[in-house]
Design a protein around this motif. Structure first.
Motif, PDB file in Angstrom:
ATOM      1  N   ILE A   1      -2.277  66.828  50.831  1.00 18.90           N
ATOM      2  CA  ILE A   1      -3.578  67.411  50.484  1.00 18.90           C
ATOM      3  C   ILE A   1      -4.574  67.223  51.625  1.00 18.90           C
ATOM      4  O   ILE A   1      -5.330  68.133  51.962  1.00 18.90           O
ATOM      5  CB  ILE A   1      -4.109  66.795  49.172  1.00 18.90           C
ATOM      6  N   SER A   2      -4.573  66.053  52.221  1.00 20.25           N
ATOM      7  CA  SER A   2      -5.489  65.767  53.322  1.00 20.25           C
ATOM      8  C   SER A   2      -5.245  66.715  54.498  1.00 20.25           C
ATOM      9  O   SER A   2      -6.195  67.284  55.057  1.00 20.25           O
ATOM     10  CB  SER A   2      -5.332  64.315  53.763  1.00 20.25           C
ATOM     11  N   LEU A   3      -3.994  66.894  54.871  1.00 16.44           N
ATOM     12  CA  LEU A   3      -3.671  67.814  55.959  1.00 16.44           C
ATOM     13  C   LEU A   3      -4.061  69.245  55.587  1.00 16.44           C
ATOM     14  O   LEU A   3      -4.625  69.981  56.399  1.00 16.44           O
ATOM     15  CB  LEU A   3      -2.189  67.743  56.318  1.00 16.44           C
ATOM     16  N   THR A   4      -3.794  69.647  54.360  1.00 12.57           N
ATOM     17  CA  THR A   4      -4.156  70.990  53.904  1.00 12.57           C
ATOM     18  C   THR A   4      -5.665  71.185  53.975  1.00 12.57           C
ATOM     19  O   THR A   4      -6.148  72.247  54.405  1.00 12.57           O
ATOM     20  CB  THR A   4      -3.630  71.242  52.485  1.00 12.57           C
ATOM     21  N   SER A   5      -6.433  70.179  53.582  1.00 15.34           N
ATOM     22  CA  SER A   5      -7.897  70.241  53.678  1.00 15.34           C
ATOM     23  C   SER A   5      -8.332  70.451  55.123  1.00 15.34           C
ATOM     24  O   SER A   5      -9.200  71.290  55.402  1.00 15.34           O
ATOM     25  CB  SER A   5      -8.543  68.966  53.141  1.00 15.34           C
TER      26      SER A   5
END
Length: 185
Positions: free
Chosen positions: A21-25
């Motif tokens: 999720i962090s990378l996607t953000s």
């Protein structure tokens, strides 16, 4: 600026899904998105279980979904499906609450055995909520997100590439949809 809301269906803070999720953000921000998060595991359990639509926390979470051009639904896979806590939140999204939004599913599981869980368990529910622009999604295997000794995560290059490709597809589809919507006005 387009808006994205990421719904994190994990009941476990700091899980491997958090790294995805962090990378996607980060990738969405690079594409010019404003990104909001709904961490379903942090919503009041009683409000979820007792379907309290009027709960302040649920109203706020639903407002983030309603205001988004893009909704990313992320979950670990348990028993060949997404989490129960995610389902309780999806039950609280108003009928047709995903209409007109571009949707990107992100799942993480222990093996490829549940690769089709996005198609068979999640997409029908998203469709029932009015979603018509559901991208293929990204299914990740736990081994592609390794925990480091420092307490962080190391995401495989292959997964980084797939996430980059999917966020690019999502951005292109959103631009197309927003362009057509502005022509219709």
């Amino acid at each position: 600026m387009p808006k994205a809301t990421i719904i994190n269906g994990s009941p476990t803070p700091g899980s491997r899904l958090t790294a995805v999720i962090s990378l996607t953000s980060e990738l969405l921000i690079k594409e010019g998105y404003e990104v909001d998060h709904v961490n379903v595991g942090e919503l009041p359990p009683g409000d979820l279980i007792h379907t309290k639509f009027e709960s302040e926390a649920i109203v706020k979470a639903n407002a983030l979904v309603a205001g988004a051009d893009v909704v990313i639904v992320a979950s670990p896979v348990y028993k060949a499906s997404y989490t129960g806590v995610l389902k309780t939140f999806l039950d609280l999204i108003p009928e047709k609450g995903l209409a007109g939004k571009v949707i990107l599913p992100l799942f993480i599981g222990g093996s490829l055995a549940h690769l089709l869980s996005i198609d068979y368990s999640l997409k029908p529910v998203l469709s029932a909520l009015g979603a018509r622009y559901i991208l293929g999604g990204v299914y990740t295997v736990d081994s592609q997100v390794a925990r480091t000794e420092e307490g962080g995560f190391d995401i495989s290059e292959e997964l980084v590439g797939r996430l980059e490709d999917n966020v690019k597809e999502l951005a292109d589809e959103t631009k197309r949809r927003l362009h057509y919507a502005s022509l219709a006005e």
